[in-house]
Design a protein around this motif. Structure first.
Motif, PDB file in Angstrom:
ATOM      1  N   GLU A 103      49.518  42.239  35.516  1.00 55.07           N
ATOM      2  CA  GLU A 103      48.683  43.240  34.834  1.00 55.07           C
ATOM      3  C   GLU A 103      47.316  42.656  34.515  1.00 55.07           C
ATOM      4  O   GLU A 103      47.145  41.926  33.543  1.00 55.07           O
ATOM      5  CB  GLU A 103      49.381  43.710  33.552  1.00 55.07           C
ATOM      6  CG  GLU A 103      50.457  44.720  33.847  1.00 55.07           C
ATOM      7  CD  GLU A 103      51.097  45.291  32.596  1.00 55.07           C
ATOM      8  OE1 GLU A 103      50.447  45.354  31.541  1.00 55.07           O
ATOM      9  OE2 GLU A 103      52.277  45.661  32.703  1.00 55.07           O
ATOM     10  N   TRP A 104      46.346  42.986  35.360  1.00 55.51           N
ATOM     11  CA  TRP A 104      44.976  42.532  35.116  1.00 55.51           C
ATOM     12  C   TRP A 104      44.379  43.338  33.970  1.00 55.51           C
ATOM     13  O   TRP A 104      44.582  44.559  33.908  1.00 55.51           O
ATOM     14  CB  TRP A 104      44.108  42.763  36.358  1.00 55.51           C
ATOM     15  CG  TRP A 104      44.381  41.821  37.477  1.00 55.51           C
ATOM     16  CD1 TRP A 104      45.186  42.036  38.554  1.00 55.51           C
ATOM     17  CD2 TRP A 104      43.835  40.510  37.636  1.00 55.51           C
ATOM     18  NE1 TRP A 104      45.180  40.939  39.375  1.00 55.51           N
ATOM     19  CE2 TRP A 104      44.354  39.991  38.834  1.00 55.51           C
ATOM     20  CE3 TRP A 104      42.959  39.724  36.883  1.00 55.51           C
ATOM     21  CZ2 TRP A 104      44.025  38.723  39.305  1.00 55.51           C
ATOM     22  CZ3 TRP A 104      42.631  38.457  37.354  1.00 55.51           C
ATOM     23  CH2 TRP A 104      43.162  37.963  38.542  1.00 55.51           C
ATOM     24  N   ASP A 105      43.628  42.680  33.105  1.00 54.19           N
ATOM     25  CA  ASP A 105      42.842  43.427  32.129  1.00 54.19           C
ATOM     26  C   ASP A 105      41.424  43.532  32.699  1.00 54.19           C
ATOM     27  O   ASP A 105      40.679  42.550  32.729  1.00 54.19           O
ATOM     28  CB  ASP A 105      42.836  42.697  30.783  1.00 54.19           C
ATOM     29  CG  ASP A 105      41.961  43.430  29.777  1.00 54.19           C
ATOM     30  OD1 ASP A 105      41.435  44.522  30.115  1.00 54.19           O
ATOM     31  OD2 ASP A 105      41.790  42.921  28.657  1.00 54.19           O
ATOM     32  N   LEU A 106      41.082  44.707  33.195  1.00 55.96           N
ATOM     33  CA  LEU A 106      39.750  44.903  33.776  1.00 55.96           C
ATOM     34  C   LEU A 106      38.938  45.889  32.941  1.00 55.96           C
ATOM     35  O   LEU A 106      38.047  46.573  33.441  1.00 55.96           O
ATOM     36  CB  LEU A 106      39.886  45.397  35.226  1.00 55.96           C
ATOM     37  CG  LEU A 106      40.503  44.380  36.189  1.00 55.96           C
ATOM     38  CD1 LEU A 106      40.715  44.985  37.556  1.00 55.96           C
ATOM     39  CD2 LEU A 106      39.623  43.144  36.300  1.00 55.96           C
ATOM     40  N   SER A 107      39.257  45.927  31.648  1.00 60.79           N
ATOM     41  CA  SER A 107      38.591  46.915  30.794  1.00 60.79           C
ATOM     42  C   SER A 107      37.104  46.599  30.611  1.00 60.79           C
ATOM     43  O   SER A 107      36.333  47.460  30.217  1.00 60.79           O
ATOM     44  CB  SER A 107      39.296  47.017  29.442  1.00 60.79           C
ATOM     45  OG  SER A 107      39.414  45.731  28.893  1.00 60.79           O
ATOM     46  N   ASP A 108      36.697  45.349  30.925  1.00 55.59           N
ATOM     47  CA  ASP A 108      35.263  45.049  30.778  1.00 55.59           C
ATOM     48  C   ASP A 108      34.420  45.529  31.968  1.00 55.59           C
ATOM     49  O   ASP A 108      33.201  45.388  31.966  1.00 55.59           O
ATOM     50  CB  ASP A 108      35.038  43.554  30.507  1.00 55.59           C
ATOM     51  CG  ASP A 108      35.712  42.675  31.537  1.00 55.59           C
ATOM     52  OD1 ASP A 108      36.561  43.211  32.298  1.00 55.59           O
ATOM     53  OD2 ASP A 108      35.415  41.473  31.600  1.00 55.59           O
TER      54      ASP A 108
ATOM     55  N   SER B  53      43.297  40.232  51.902  1.00 53.71           N
ATOM     56  CA  SER B  53      42.990  41.235  50.880  1.00 53.71           C
ATOM     57  C   SER B  53      43.426  40.706  49.512  1.00 53.71           C
ATOM     58  O   SER B  53      44.022  39.623  49.406  1.00 53.71           O
ATOM     59  CB  SER B  53      43.723  42.535  51.186  1.00 53.71           C
ATOM     60  OG  SER B  53      45.107  42.399  50.892  1.00 53.71           O
ATOM     61  N   LEU B  54      43.170  41.510  48.496  1.00 49.13           N
ATOM     62  CA  LEU B  54      43.609  41.155  47.139  1.00 49.13           C
ATOM     63  C   LEU B  54      44.969  41.770  46.807  1.00 49.13           C
ATOM     64  O   LEU B  54      45.412  41.737  45.669  1.00 49.13           O
ATOM     65  CB  LEU B  54      42.564  41.636  46.114  1.00 49.13           C
ATOM     66  CG  LEU B  54      41.189  40.969  46.194  1.00 49.13           C
ATOM     67  CD1 LEU B  54      40.235  41.575  45.157  1.00 49.13           C
ATOM     68  CD2 LEU B  54      41.291  39.461  45.955  1.00 49.13           C
ATOM     69  N   THR B  55      45.639  42.349  47.826  1.00 50.19           N
ATOM     70  CA  THR B  55      46.847  43.142  47.556  1.00 50.19           C
ATOM     71  C   THR B  55      48.033  42.325  47.059  1.00 50.19           C
ATOM     72  O   THR B  55      48.722  42.733  46.133  1.00 50.19           O
ATOM     73  CB  THR B  55      47.287  43.889  48.839  1.00 50.19           C
ATOM     74  OG1 THR B  55      46.243  44.777  49.217  1.00 50.19           O
ATOM     75  CG2 THR B  55      48.558  44.690  48.620  1.00 50.19           C
ATOM     76  N   LYS B  56      48.283  41.185  47.684  1.00 47.77           N
ATOM     77  CA  LYS B  56      49.595  40.546  47.515  1.00 47.77           C
ATOM     78  C   LYS B  56      49.595  39.435  46.480  1.00 47.77           C
ATOM     79  O   LYS B  56      50.206  39.569  45.426  1.00 47.77           O
ATOM     80  CB  LYS B  56      50.068  40.014  48.874  1.00 47.77           C
ATOM     81  CG  LYS B  56      50.337  41.115  49.877  1.00 47.77           C
ATOM     82  CD  LYS B  56      51.529  41.907  49.460  1.00 47.77           C
ATOM     83  CE  LYS B  56      51.733  43.149  50.280  1.00 47.77           C
ATOM     84  NZ  LYS B  56      52.850  43.940  49.806  1.00 47.77           N
ATOM     85  N   VAL B  57      48.914  38.333  46.801  1.00 56.10           N
ATOM     86  CA  VAL B  57      48.945  37.175  45.901  1.00 56.10           C
ATOM     87  C   VAL B  57      48.297  37.532  44.562  1.00 56.10           C
ATOM     88  O   VAL B  57      48.689  37.043  43.509  1.00 56.10           O
ATOM     89  CB  VAL B  57      48.207  35.988  46.562  1.00 56.10           C
ATOM     90  CG1 VAL B  57      48.058  34.825  45.595  1.00 56.10           C
ATOM     91  CG2 VAL B  57      48.964  35.558  47.812  1.00 56.10           C
ATOM     92  N   HIS B  58      47.309  38.437  44.610  1.00 57.74           N
ATOM     93  CA  HIS B  58      46.584  38.771  43.383  1.00 57.74           C
ATOM     94  C   HIS B  58      46.996  40.119  42.799  1.00 57.74           C
ATOM     95  O   HIS B  58      46.418  40.568  41.797  1.00 57.74           O
ATOM     96  CB  HIS B  58      45.077  38.686  43.642  1.00 57.74           C
ATOM     97  CG  HIS B  58      44.695  37.343  44.186  1.00 57.74           C
ATOM     98  ND1 HIS B  58      44.413  37.126  45.517  1.00 57.74           N
ATOM     99  CD2 HIS B  58      44.651  36.120  43.588  1.00 57.74           C
ATOM    100  CE1 HIS B  58      44.185  35.834  45.713  1.00 57.74           C
ATOM    101  NE2 HIS B  58      44.317  35.204  44.562  1.00 57.74           N
ATOM    102  N   GLY B  59      47.970  40.752  43.424  1.00 58.24           N
ATOM    103  CA  GLY B  59      48.563  41.956  42.839  1.00 58.24           C
ATOM    104  C   GLY B  59      47.602  43.108  42.636  1.00 58.24           C
ATOM    105  O   GLY B  59      47.741  43.889  41.701  1.00 58.24           O
ATOM    106  N   LEU B  60      46.605  43.237  43.537  1.00 55.42           N
ATOM    107  CA  LEU B  60      45.579  44.268  43.328  1.00 55.42           C
ATOM    108  C   LEU B  60      45.487  45.264  44.484  1.00 55.42           C
ATOM    109  O   LEU B  60      44.378  45.698  44.845  1.00 55.42           O
ATOM    110  CB  LEU B  60      44.216  43.587  43.120  1.00 55.42           C
ATOM    111  CG  LEU B  60      43.926  43.173  41.684  1.00 55.42           C
ATOM    112  CD1 LEU B  60      42.712  42.248  41.619  1.00 55.42           C
ATOM    113  CD2 LEU B  60      43.671  44.405  40.806  1.00 55.42           C
ATOM    114  N   GLY B  61      46.644  45.638  45.032  1.00 51.96           N
ATOM    115  CA  GLY B  61      46.642  46.614  46.130  1.00 51.96           C
ATOM    116  C   GLY B  61      45.978  47.925  45.743  1.00 51.96           C
ATOM    117  O   GLY B  61      45.408  48.619  46.585  1.00 51.96           O
TER     118      GLY B  61
END
Ligand SMILES: Cc1ncc(COP(=O)(O)O)c(C=O)c1O
Length: 370
Positions: free
Chosen positions: A46-51, A214-222
């Protein structure tokens, strides 16, 4: 019944377009929201990208180049980079850039879209195999030598899906040299590579090598659909033209989220190391108690093992479903893998421990059935 694994063959149009049987099956299973989910080949993070405020605004600014973050991350020039809407699209773009003869070799086992999409682009595909082994699955050199004649490219996934094992150094060197000699491009899908801190991108091996990721797998950002291709500048130019024809432009929102995340990629990579430390020993112990031989891959969040005498699709569709457990049967990746199961340790330790308990129980029951 048609097979679940990816199909190779002639260019496909209309009624001959092959389904990605794995996704048809898997999306339905995901919709069931089974509580014990060992199927995610990507980190659940769970990325916090609220900024990132006003992410919907145009990302353009004077003097900026949207490829900069990727170029800097991999130490290449922006002329070596093109952005795209994920690795799956990157593979199509790379195929379009190198395809003169309209024949492509595809590595098996594989994730369906990686090996099947060439056929939708008017190309014929032929299979090359990595053969089952306890650790690295090895290139079948006789078969590959034969098939790599008269093809434009070979599409590979070095961190093999479903096993997570990379090539041996010797196989990688053989592949790079053989393709160079035969004038074949290597299109390398490296979506799982960032979990290996020592990984060297295939683009470093010469102008015939193309890295897609991509950012999909290792970084969980699909969810943000952000990927890239790294290749020689003359190929990137063609890829740019193909991308403009196919997709127009990147999404500004994806670019803004990705630019915020690039300086923080280590957060997801550290989480993978943490999950490996905490989760993996539980799975190893469960398989040992079941008498199943398995060597986990040295990096990443998934692996695959063989359960002798058990049809793993029947296991997951039957007792798996009844007990709220999901993992991916080997038959989704290639012929002959009906007794293999792909299991991921990409979820939080508490959920993982509960899921492994269920997994051990249903495998134990299935193995003791006459
Ligand atoms: C080998 C491989 N490549 C690509 C993808 C999808 O990547 P993307 O979301 O970047 O298109 C997957 C997804 O499972 C995969 O296993």
């Amino acid at each position: 019944m048609p097979p679940f694994y990816p199909e190779v063959g002639k260019a496909a149009r209309g009624a001959t377009i092959p389904p990605v049987a794995y996704l048809k099956w898997y999306i339905e299973c995901l919709d069931e929201q089974r509580p014990h989910n060992l199927s995610f080949s990507g980190l659940q993070f769970e990325w916090d990208l609220s900024d990132v405020e006003e992410a919907w605004l145009d990302h353009r600014r004077f003097g900026g180049d949207e490829r900069d973050v990727v170029a800097q991350q991999f130490g290449v020039s922006v002329e070596n980079v093109h952005l795209c809407l994920g690795a799956t699209q990157g593979i199509s773009l790379a195929l379009l850039a190198v395809c003169d003869r309209r024949r492509i070799a595809v590595e098996m086992p594989s994730y369906g879209p990686v090996s099947q999409s060439a056929r939708l682009l008017g190309m014929e595909t032929v299979a090359v195999h990595r053969r089952p082994a306890d650790t690295h699955w090895l290139i079948d050199r006789d078969e590959w030598s034969k098939q790599l004649t008269d093809v434009d490219a070979v599409v590979v996934t070095p961190q093999l899906n479903p096993t997570g094992w990379d090539y041996t150094d010797d196989d990688r060197e053989w592949l790079v040299n053989t393709c160079r000699e035969k004038g074949v491009h290597i299109i390398s899908d490296e979506v799982y590579a960032a979990a290996d801190s020592k990984w060297k991108g295939m683009y470093l091996e010469g102008e015939h090598c193309i890295t897609v990721s991509s950012l999909t797998k290792v970084h969980g950002l699909g969810a943000i659909r952000y990927g890239w291709v790294i290749a020689a500048p003359h190929l990137i130019e063609r890829i740019g033209d193909a991308f403009h024809n196919l997709a127009g432009q990147m999404s500004s929102s994806s670019i803004q989220f990705a630019e915020a995340v690039f300086p923080r990629l280590h957060e997801a990579e550290d989480k993978i190391r943490e999950y490996r430390e905490i989760n993996l020993p539980l799975l190893i112990a469960a398989l040992e108690r079941l008498g199943i031989d398995w060597a986990p891959p040295p990096n990443g969040v998934f692996g695959a093992f063989r359960i002798p005498g058990v049809d793993t699709k029947a296991l997951i569709d039957g007792p798996g479903k009844d007990n709220g457990l999901l993992a991916v049967p080997g038959c989704m990746f290639d012929e002959g893998l009906d007794e293999w199961l792909r299991v991921a340790w990409s979820i939080d330790p508490q959920s993982f421990a509960a899921a492994v308990e269920v997994l051990e129980r249903i495998i134990g029951n299935a193995m003791s059935e006459p």
